[in-house]
Design an enzyme around this catalytic site. Structure first.
Site, PDB file in Angstrom:
ATOM      1  N   ASP A   9       0.824  -1.099   0.205  1.00  0.00           N
ATOM      2  CA  ASP A   9      -0.076  -0.061  -0.088  1.00  0.00           C
ATOM      3  C   ASP A   9       0.976   1.228   0.081  1.00  0.00           C
ATOM      4  O   ASP A   9       2.205   1.200   0.279  1.00  0.00           O
ATOM      5  CB  ASP A   9      -0.885  -0.211   1.119  1.00  0.00           C
ATOM      6  CG  ASP A   9      -1.634   1.073   1.478  1.00  0.00           C
ATOM      7  OD1 ASP A   9      -2.276   1.703   0.445  1.00  0.00           O
ATOM      8  OD2 ASP A   9      -1.767   1.595   2.404  1.00  0.00           O
ATOM      9  N   LEU A  10       0.597   2.124  -0.170  1.00  0.00           N
ATOM     10  CA  LEU A  10       1.158   3.697  -0.359  1.00  0.00           C
ATOM     11  C   LEU A  10       1.047   4.582   0.659  1.00  0.00           C
ATOM     12  O   LEU A  10       2.072   4.700   1.658  1.00  0.00           O
ATOM     13  CB  LEU A  10       0.761   4.326  -1.693  1.00  0.00           C
ATOM     14  CG  LEU A  10       1.534   5.709  -1.825  1.00  0.00           C
ATOM     15  CD1 LEU A  10       3.018   5.619  -2.016  1.00  0.00           C
ATOM     16  CD2 LEU A  10       0.904   6.399  -3.091  1.00  0.00           C
ATOM     17  N   ASP A  11      -0.240   5.134   0.973  1.00  0.00           N
ATOM     18  CA  ASP A  11      -0.392   5.822   2.104  1.00  0.00           C
ATOM     19  C   ASP A  11      -0.140   5.370   3.491  1.00  0.00           C
ATOM     20  O   ASP A  11      -0.975   4.491   3.670  1.00  0.00           O
ATOM     21  CB  ASP A  11      -1.574   6.596   1.875  1.00  0.00           C
ATOM     22  CG  ASP A  11      -1.885   7.300   0.308  1.00  0.00           C
ATOM     23  OD1 ASP A  11      -0.984   8.138   0.227  1.00  0.00           O
ATOM     24  OD2 ASP A  11      -2.711   7.491   0.024  1.00  0.00           O
ATOM     25  N   THR A  17       1.544   9.819   4.200  1.00  0.00           N
ATOM     26  CA  THR A  17       0.540  10.808   3.748  1.00  0.00           C
ATOM     27  C   THR A  17      -0.837  10.806   4.418  1.00  0.00           C
ATOM     28  O   THR A  17      -1.727  11.450   4.249  1.00  0.00           O
ATOM     29  CB  THR A  17       0.338  10.507   2.380  1.00  0.00           C
ATOM     30  OG1 THR A  17       0.582   9.011   1.842  1.00  0.00           O
ATOM     31  CG2 THR A  17       1.467  11.144   1.560  1.00  0.00           C
ATOM     32  N   LYS A  45      -8.972   5.309   6.286  1.00  0.00           N
ATOM     33  CA  LYS A  45      -7.548   4.916   5.694  1.00  0.00           C
ATOM     34  C   LYS A  45      -8.049   3.569   4.743  1.00  0.00           C
ATOM     35  O   LYS A  45      -8.775   2.953   4.955  1.00  0.00           O
ATOM     36  CB  LYS A  45      -6.582   4.294   6.794  1.00  0.00           C
ATOM     37  CG  LYS A  45      -6.012   5.212   7.746  1.00  0.00           C
ATOM     38  CD  LYS A  45      -4.918   4.911   8.623  1.00  0.00           C
ATOM     39  CE  LYS A  45      -4.746   6.060   9.535  1.00  0.00           C
ATOM     40  NZ  LYS A  45      -3.786   5.462  10.771  1.00  0.00           N
ATOM     41  N   SER A 114      -2.475   0.896  -4.233  1.00  0.00           N
ATOM     42  CA  SER A 114      -3.263   1.959  -3.427  1.00  0.00           C
ATOM     43  C   SER A 114      -4.505   2.215  -4.002  1.00  0.00           C
ATOM     44  O   SER A 114      -4.849   2.301  -5.243  1.00  0.00           O
ATOM     45  CB  SER A 114      -2.178   2.932  -3.982  1.00  0.00           C
ATOM     46  OG  SER A 114      -2.658   4.339  -3.063  1.00  0.00           O
ATOM     47  N   ALA A 115      -5.373   2.579  -2.974  1.00  0.00           N
ATOM     48  CA  ALA A 115      -6.691   3.540  -3.649  1.00  0.00           C
ATOM     49  C   ALA A 115      -6.705   4.781  -3.943  1.00  0.00           C
ATOM     50  O   ALA A 115      -7.580   5.300  -4.535  1.00  0.00           O
ATOM     51  CB  ALA A 115      -7.575   3.505  -2.402  1.00  0.00           C
ATOM     52  N   LYS A 145     -11.185  -0.896  -1.445  1.00  0.00           N
ATOM     53  CA  LYS A 145     -10.834  -1.637  -0.216  1.00  0.00           C
ATOM     54  C   LYS A 145     -12.247  -1.606   0.705  1.00  0.00           C
ATOM     55  O   LYS A 145     -12.399  -0.548   0.828  1.00  0.00           O
ATOM     56  CB  LYS A 145      -9.537  -1.456   0.482  1.00  0.00           C
ATOM     57  CG  LYS A 145      -8.373  -1.398  -0.564  1.00  0.00           C
ATOM     58  CD  LYS A 145      -6.967  -0.842   0.074  1.00  0.00           C
ATOM     59  CE  LYS A 145      -5.823  -0.769  -0.890  1.00  0.00           C
ATOM     60  NZ  LYS A 145      -4.761  -0.092  -0.398  1.00  0.00           N
ATOM     61  N   GLU A 169       0.091  -3.222   4.656  1.00  0.00           N
ATOM     62  CA  GLU A 169      -1.022  -2.575   4.837  1.00  0.00           C
ATOM     63  C   GLU A 169      -1.132  -1.758   5.906  1.00  0.00           C
ATOM     64  O   GLU A 169      -0.680  -2.184   7.153  1.00  0.00           O
ATOM     65  CB  GLU A 169      -2.338  -3.172   4.383  1.00  0.00           C
ATOM     66  CG  GLU A 169      -3.206  -3.006   2.998  1.00  0.00           C
ATOM     67  CD  GLU A 169      -3.728  -1.670   3.097  1.00  0.00           C
ATOM     68  OE1 GLU A 169      -3.615  -0.734   4.024  1.00  0.00           O
ATOM     69  OE2 GLU A 169      -4.009  -1.310   1.955  1.00  0.00           O
ATOM     70  N   ASP A 170      -1.641  -0.680   6.088  1.00  0.00           N
ATOM     71  CA  ASP A 170      -1.910   0.321   7.391  1.00  0.00           C
ATOM     72  C   ASP A 170      -3.339   0.410   7.554  1.00  0.00           C
ATOM     73  O   ASP A 170      -3.592   1.025   8.640  1.00  0.00           O
ATOM     74  CB  ASP A 170      -1.162   1.724   7.336  1.00  0.00           C
ATOM     75  CG  ASP A 170      -1.872   2.700   6.428  1.00  0.00           C
ATOM     76  OD1 ASP A 170      -2.261   2.226   5.330  1.00  0.00           O
ATOM     77  OD2 ASP A 170      -2.075   3.836   7.092  1.00  0.00           O
TER      78      ASP A 170
END
Ligand code: BG6
Ligand code: MG
Length: 218
Positions: A9-11, A17, A45, A114-115, A145, A169-170
């Site tokens: 995942d990115l953020d 971010t 998130k 990422s979303a 997600k 994932e966070d």
């Protein structure tokens, strides 16, 4: 033993971010006359921009016309973009670069899942846009997600089976998406919040080579 692949995942996983998203939503909530707490933000998130606005309006018990919603989505995103404009390579979260370097050295296939519709500009800002073997973001999916679509496409692009795909994932929604897809889920953040994950770490500084090798070779 089959070949493993990893989806990030990115953020909140690669870059910090998640706090920028929270700030921008909080400002919108305050402008609309209600508060928005960090605890409430956990449910945002990993969730798409449009769905996040719906959740926010539910919290504030607000109804709105489509025109108002479009305007708020734009103002939230404009504020968010102003934050990411100032990002650089230094904004990659601690420990992430070491893990990415190890995976590249060992030719482990890696993807971004990422979303966010802003994923590519962010990756460019932090100079990570060339390292992923596949990049799947909010522009490529129609189902947010916890629907696993983003990870299923990522694994497919890597040519890796779901059972051999490891997801970092966070978000609660992202861990659920990985679990629904039958992938191995690694929660980055508070283990109490991400209790559905197969493994938990507070951040990437806690992830060592032995753990990665165990995951990749089991
Ligand atoms: C996810 C974030 O990665 O992307 C969410 O965790 C965000 O908070 C979503 O709403 C969509 O991002 P964007 O950049 O398209 O508004
Ligand atoms: Mg995230």
């Amino acid at each position: 033993m089959s070949r493993k692949g990893i989806i990030f995942d990115l953020d909140g996983v690669i870059v910090d971010t998640a706090g920028f998203h929270y700030l921008a939503w909080k400002h919108l909530a305050n402008d609309l006359g209600f508060d928005f707490t960090e605890k409430q933000n956990e449910a945002f998130k990993g969730v798409s921009r449009v769905k996040s606005l719906e959740l926010l309006l539910e919290i504030g018990k607000k109804t709105a016309t489509q025109e108002e919603k479009d305007q708020w989505l734009k103002s939230k995103n404009d504020e968010y973009l102003s934050y990411i404009d100032n990002m650089s390579h230094d904004d990659i979260l601690p420990g992430v670069a070491k893990v990415l370097d190890y995976l590249k050295e060992n030719k482990v296939p890696i993807a971004l899942g990422s979303a966010s519709k802003n994923a590519v500009p962010i990756l460019k800002r932090v100079k990570l846009h060339k390292i992923f073997d596949a990049t799947v973001d909010g522009n490529d999916v129609s189902k947010a997600k916890p629907n696993p679509e983003v990870f299923v496409i990522g694994a497919k692009e890597l040519g890796i089976d779901a059972a051999d795909t490891i997801v970092f994932e966070d978000s609660i929604a992202g861990i659920q998406a990985a679990n629904i897809a039958g992938m191995i889920s690694v929660g980055i953040g508070d283990a109490k919040v991400l209790q559905e994950a197969d493994y938990n770490f507070n951040d990437f500084t806690e992830i060592d080579i032995q753990f990665l090798d165990k995951l990749l070779n089991s």
